[in-house]
Design a protein around this motif. Structure first.
Motif, PDB file in Angstrom:
ATOM      1  N   ILE A 100       0.933  -1.249  -0.027  1.00 59.73           N
ATOM      2  CA  ILE A 100      -0.011   0.192   0.116  1.00 59.73           C
ATOM      3  C   ILE A 100       1.098   1.190  -0.055  1.00 59.73           C
ATOM      4  CG2 ILE A 100      -1.916   1.295   1.326  1.00 59.73           C
ATOM      5  CD1 ILE A 100      -2.549  -1.580   2.502  1.00 59.73           C
ATOM      6  N   ASN A 101       0.571   2.259  -0.846  1.00 55.60           N
ATOM      7  CA  ASN A 101       1.322   3.397  -1.040  1.00 55.60           C
ATOM      8  C   ASN A 101       0.764   4.336   0.229  1.00 55.60           C
ATOM      9  OD1 ASN A 101       2.276   5.833  -1.401  1.00 55.60           O
ATOM     10  ND2 ASN A 101       2.471   5.616  -3.684  1.00 55.60           N
ATOM     11  N   HIS A 102       1.499   4.160   1.378  1.00 56.52           N
ATOM     12  CA  HIS A 102       1.217   5.180   2.488  1.00 56.52           C
ATOM     13  C   HIS A 102       1.625   6.742   2.221  1.00 56.52           C
ATOM     14  CE1 HIS A 102       5.243   3.824   3.367  1.00 56.52           C
ATOM     15  NE2 HIS A 102       5.341   4.881   4.358  1.00 56.52           N
ATOM     16  N   ASN A 103       2.236   6.859   1.300  1.00 53.51           N
ATOM     17  CA  ASN A 103       2.571   8.337   0.880  1.00 53.51           C
ATOM     18  C   ASN A 103       1.375   9.047   0.323  1.00 53.51           C
ATOM     19  OD1 ASN A 103       5.323   8.298   2.015  1.00 53.51           O
ATOM     20  ND2 ASN A 103       5.663   7.336  -0.108  1.00 53.51           N
ATOM     21  N   ILE A 104       0.405   8.149  -0.236  1.00 54.69           N
ATOM     22  CA  ILE A 104      -0.868   8.612  -0.783  1.00 54.69           C
ATOM     23  C   ILE A 104      -1.839   8.693   0.147  1.00 54.69           C
ATOM     24  CG2 ILE A 104      -2.721   8.437  -2.564  1.00 54.69           C
ATOM     25  CD1 ILE A 104       0.005   9.766  -3.653  1.00 54.69           C
TER      26      ILE A 104
END
Length: 355
Positions: A44-48
């Motif tokens: 999961i892209n946790h920056n987004i």
């Protein structure tokens, strides 16, 4: 990667785990075991998505609710919890992973090939809406706050226009005027929701064709995927974003605007499928605003592209000079084309809804 796989109760032993699909946000892997069994593993892209816990709580709640109605892993995106019963696994270095059952014998399309395929995707998203009619939308987390808040999108646009850090406003005055001329209308559905005239629904918020899995043989819908942006919203916005994506005769970044046309046949095909699946649960106000949803989602997307162009292309990835300006022009041309057939769009919706 093995330590991550070991966190989940997979069937058999892993024999391969390779990159899969064409997604741009999360990293997706096809996990194959010797059972044999297939899974989809995602980083999961946790920056987004800053609130991974809230996001995965949404996914678990919605998929669990749907699975109770249709206990079939081909017809509901099925989340595999960790051995500890968690919705996701967090590594020691702060990376987040989740696991889904692989949807077997399925087909995922990036572009509309036929009106029938577009119709079937509409049935899928309509069924998604219908099945979640009684789900308490207000209990879901906002994974991206103000995602389809057109009034807030305009606020951000005005800030970008005022700042104009790169002096780009002078080169896109026609586009700026297009946006400003439609500002009052842009906020109509948000205000209707605030006034209680449109109900809050569980919405997908990324209703592109490639977020529907079709049966590989029958090309009929199996399930809706990519639930990262599932949150409270308006049914008309989900409908509208599909139209924005699928009823455009050209690519989203087409530079030759003469190729950008709005396809009434594709609009009709999608509306027919969507209303056949969920028309009975929508209110009259929701049905009345479906064409408006198509127009406003297209306008909002164009505003976002133009805002990013003014700010120096800080959000959307670009591959050429003025790429975001080209993208916004495509969206605005599509809005203008919708306006030419506005009465026809509304008449079609009311005919298909039978109201």
């Amino acid at each position: 990667m093995q330590a991550i796989i070991n966190a989940f109760p997979i069937e058999g032993n892993a024999v391969s785990c390779e990159r899969y699909g064409s997604g741009h946000i999360n990293e997706t892997y096809l996990l194959l075991t010797d059972a044999p069994h297939k899974y989809i593993l995602q980083k999961i892209n946790h920056n987004i998505f800053k609130d991974v816990d809230g996001l995965m709580a949404n996914v678990a709640a919605v998929t669990g609710y749907l699975f109770k109605q249709t206990p079939d892993s081909r017809r509901v995106l099925t989340l595999v919890k960790t051995k500890n019963g968690a919705n996701y696994y967090k590594t020691e270095n702060g990376e987040y992973f989740r696991l889904y059952e692989f949807v077997t014998d399925s087909l995922c399309m990036d572009r509309v090939e036929t009106a029938e395929d577009f119709y079937q995707s509409a049935v899928a998203f309509g069924q998604f809406q219908q099945q979640l009619t009684d789900f308490p939308a207000e209990t879901l987390n906002e994974t991206i706050p103000h995602f389809h808040d057109t009034i807030d999108r305009y606020r951000i646009f005005h800030e970008a226009l005022k700042a104009d850090p790169l002096g780009r406003a002078a080169g896109c005055q026609a586009e700026i005027e297009f946006v400003l001329a439609r500002e009052e209308e842009a906020g109509v559905m948000v205000r209707m929701m605030q006034e209680g005239k449109l109900p809050l629904r569980v919405t997908h918020n990324d209703t592109k064709l490639n977020n529907v899995m079709l049966d590989a043989k029958t090309r009929t819908p199996l399930c809706v995927i990519d639930l990262d942006t599932v949150m409270p919203g308006l049914a008309g916005n989900d409908f509208g974003d599909s139209i924005r994506f699928g009823a455009n005769t050209a690519a989203e970044d087409e530079q030759d605007l003469s190729k950008v046309q709005f396809s009434i046949p594709l609009f009709e095909a999608y509306a027919k499928g969507f209303l056949s699946a969920c028309g009975e649960v929508l209110t009259q106000a929701e049905i009345d605003t479906l064409p408006l949803g198509a127009k406003l989602m297209t306008l909002e997307c164009g505003v976002r592209f133009l805002t990013d162009h003014l700010m120096g292309d800080t959000y959307f990835r670009i591959h050429r000079e003025n790429h975001n300006l080209d993208r916004c022009r495509t969206q605005f041309k599509l809005v203008a084309e919708m306006e030419k057939v506005w009465d026809q769009m509304n008449d079609l919706i009311h005919q298909l809804a039978g109201r």
